[in-house]
Design a protein around this motif. Sequence first.
Motif, short mmCIF file in Angstrom:
data_model
loop_
_atom_site.label_atom_id
_atom_site.label_comp_id
_atom_site.label_asym_id
_atom_site.label_seq_id
_atom_site.Cartn_x
_atom_site.Cartn_y
_atom_site.Cartn_z
N GLY A 304 0.23 -1.31 0.36
CA GLY A 304 -0.13 0.26 0.15
C GLY A 304 0.97 0.75 0.65
O GLY A 304 1.94 0.67 -0.40
N PHE A 305 0.31 1.98 -0.33
CA PHE A 305 0.32 4.00 -0.03
C PHE A 305 1.34 4.17 1.48
O PHE A 305 0.89 3.86 2.21
CB PHE A 305 -0.31 4.81 -0.67
CG PHE A 305 0.91 5.84 -0.49
CD1 PHE A 305 1.32 6.52 -1.90
CD2 PHE A 305 0.06 6.99 -0.35
CE1 PHE A 305 1.56 7.77 -1.95
CE2 PHE A 305 0.36 8.67 0.34
CZ PHE A 305 1.72 8.64 -1.09
N GLY A 306 2.80 4.94 1.66
CA GLY A 306 3.06 5.01 1.89
C GLY A 306 4.22 4.26 2.32
O GLY A 306 5.45 3.54 2.35
N ALA A 307 5.25 3.83 4.10
CA ALA A 307 6.19 3.43 4.46
C ALA A 307 5.85 2.12 3.71
O ALA A 307 7.16 1.68 3.22
CB ALA A 307 6.01 3.31 5.55
N ALA A 308 5.10 1.67 3.70
CA ALA A 308 5.04 0.19 3.31
C ALA A 308 5.41 0.18 1.55
O ALA A 308 6.24 -0.97 1.08
CB ALA A 308 3.30 -0.53 3.06
N ALA A 309 4.68 0.58 0.41
CA ALA A 309 5.35 1.05 -0.39
C ALA A 309 7.40 1.51 -0.53
O ALA A 309 7.40 1.10 -1.76
CB ALA A 309 4.94 2.55 -1.33
N ASP A 310 7.97 1.84 0.40
CA ASP A 310 9.58 1.72 -0.10
C ASP A 310 9.80 0.44 0.43
O ASP A 310 10.92 0.31 0.16
CB ASP A 310 9.75 2.51 1.66
CG ASP A 310 9.44 3.81 1.24
OD1 ASP A 310 9.48 4.47 0.26
OD2 ASP A 310 9.15 4.61 2.22
N VAL A 311 8.62 -0.92 1.02
CA VAL A 311 9.56 -1.89 1.06
C VAL A 311 10.67 -2.23 -0.10
O VAL A 311 12.29 -2.84 -0.07
CB VAL A 311 8.93 -2.98 2.36
CG1 VAL A 311 9.58 -4.17 1.89
CG2 VAL A 311 8.33 -2.62 2.65
N PRO A 312 9.77 -2.24 -1.20
CA PRO A 312 10.56 -3.43 -2.11
C PRO A 312 11.98 -2.32 -2.94
O PRO A 312 12.74 -2.85 -2.77
CB PRO A 312 10.00 -3.98 -3.24
CG PRO A 312 7.87 -3.17 -2.78
CD PRO A 312 8.45 -2.92 -1.41
N LEU A 313 11.76 -0.87 -2.19
CA LEU A 313 12.71 -0.36 -2.68
C LEU A 313 14.04 -0.47 -1.91
O LEU A 313 15.75 -0.50 -2.42
CB LEU A 313 12.72 1.27 -2.80
CG LEU A 313 11.44 1.86 -3.31
CD1 LEU A 313 10.72 3.54 -3.31
CD2 LEU A 313 12.58 1.47 -5.69
N VAL A 314 13.90 -0.52 -0.41
CA VAL A 314 15.27 -0.78 0.41
C VAL A 314 15.48 -2.32 0.23
O VAL A 314 16.75 -2.46 0.21
CB VAL A 314 14.29 -0.40 1.63
CG1 VAL A 314 13.77 0.71 1.95
CG2 VAL A 314 13.17 -1.70 2.25
N MET A 315 14.61 -3.11 -0.27
CA MET A 315 15.00 -4.85 -0.97
C MET A 315 16.07 -4.07 -2.11
O MET A 315 17.41 -4.92 -2.10
CB MET A 315 13.96 -5.08 -0.89
CG MET A 315 13.27 -6.06 0.02
SD MET A 315 11.86 -6.29 -0.03
CE MET A 315 12.43 -8.61 -0.83
N ALA A 316 15.97 -3.18 -2.62
CA ALA A 316 16.77 -3.12 -4.81
C ALA A 316 18.14 -3.17 -4.12
O ALA A 316 18.54 -2.68 -4.19
CB ALA A 316 15.84 -2.19 -5.72
#
Length: 529
Positions: A304-316
């Motif tokens: 979802g929107f917000g901090a959750a959407a950063d999860v794949p980005l930090v994994m990358a």
Amino acid sequence: MSKIVDAATAVASIQDGSTVGCVGVIGWVTPDALLKALGDRFRHSQSPKNLTFYFPVGTGDAQGIKGMDHVAQEGLMKRIVGGSYINPVDPVTGKRPELMRLIRENKIEAYSWPIGATMHWLREVARRSPGYMTHIGLGTYIDPENGGGRFTEKAHDDLVRKIDFEGRPYLFYPSWKLDTVFIYASSSDEFGNLSFENEALVSSNIALALAAKAHGGRVIAQVRRSVPYGARPASEVRIPGVLVDAVVVDPAMMMTTDVAFDAAFFGGKRKPLSQLPPIPLTADKVVALRAAKEVHKRELSIFGFGAAADVPLVMAEQGIFEGDGLKDYWFTTEHGSYGGIVMSGWQFSANLNPDAILDGVSQFDVIDGGLCRFAALAFAQFDQRGVVNVSKFGVANPGAGGFIDIAESATRLVFTGTFTTGGLEVSFEGGKLRIVKEGKVRKFTTQVEHITYSVIGGVKRGQTAQVITERAVFEVAPEGLILTEVAPGIDVRRDVLDQMEFAPWKVADDLKMMDAQFFIERPLQAKAG
């Protein structure tokens, strides 16, 4: 005869009291020229008056792509039904969207439906059924017993009913017609055959067109370009010209906020993940890093929107997707983009380097069918009853978006966000977290302002759930919250328990420390499960 006209001509036939539907997902697939033309028409002529607007998803960014704010005018807008609302502060003017002012000041009839309902309702309108029936949303703010989705006092009508069917309660959304709809595509020929070859999302485009035509309504499309008749394979045309009444060509239309055009968002050209900008170490990044530990391989995961959407980005950023690593992680959002990397901020909704794109109605079939087994979602408030709120709090009225459908249908839930808000400042020193200035607003509250979802209710049905913040992690048990982890450097009493308006059910006997790597500004090597 060509259906291609200018925007003013396209909207000239809209009459007083009409119902207008419109596609759009924040800045994505937003027919901004059409909304602007309708807003300009009213501004110059005070016509048409008293329109009802149906936005399945919050449309525009209220800044460079104004979207629904073009028509947020007293006299023009009588009623709005939206799946979500946009509430940013314009960095140039310092003001919030005009639509939010109309809602706050009770100038219009405003309703908020879950996006699952706004999408599936269109299918029922298109097939001329009595309406949309679902169990999703029972007990939440959309339940008539909790307000029926009303966002203003002027909203008197019951647009959602609670009914019994074969001994079970359901929510029922009666059908009503759409007189005109605005849709958005890449290309059209002179007959109105529409294709989406350069778009990151399809969203409600097809559903809106079918719903309008089923009741004699008009379909107006905004496109990037006109193409010769027969120049595209028929398999590329998603909406046939017989369903389209007028086409407006706008070669300069933006793909989304801050993105004029980027083929990487529809898979036309893959972008190396090394080109993604680095994410600075903040409280939100810490939340995303910890939430990433809950992501499993080969499990359809929705963010979802917000901090959750950063999860794949930090994994990358951690290098987890190097080589063919990304093929083992199946990511999507409520808007139908599959594969690749979920983006955050104004680029949220579409994925970078996607493998496939579903339309909005089909995507909520996937969601409501429980195929997205893992979900990471943001939270604004969490109360002692185990109820979470993201739909209405303080002066913000964002609505639920896809939250209710996602939360109710997933198997594993993670709710992400900072522990407090409103001025929270943190620092990172030697792998430890320090609270420099506590946020003014407590998010763990005695009672939420709006019921978006009962997390404990879901746990009692067999879901698992965690709440992840920058300083503490909780497991949700049927009895309440269990504090299971705290950040290094955090005092449990001062920084956690004293910042809650209620006590957790218990503190775990084996209370653990969050990984110190999360609090160090350097590349991380951890791998997700």
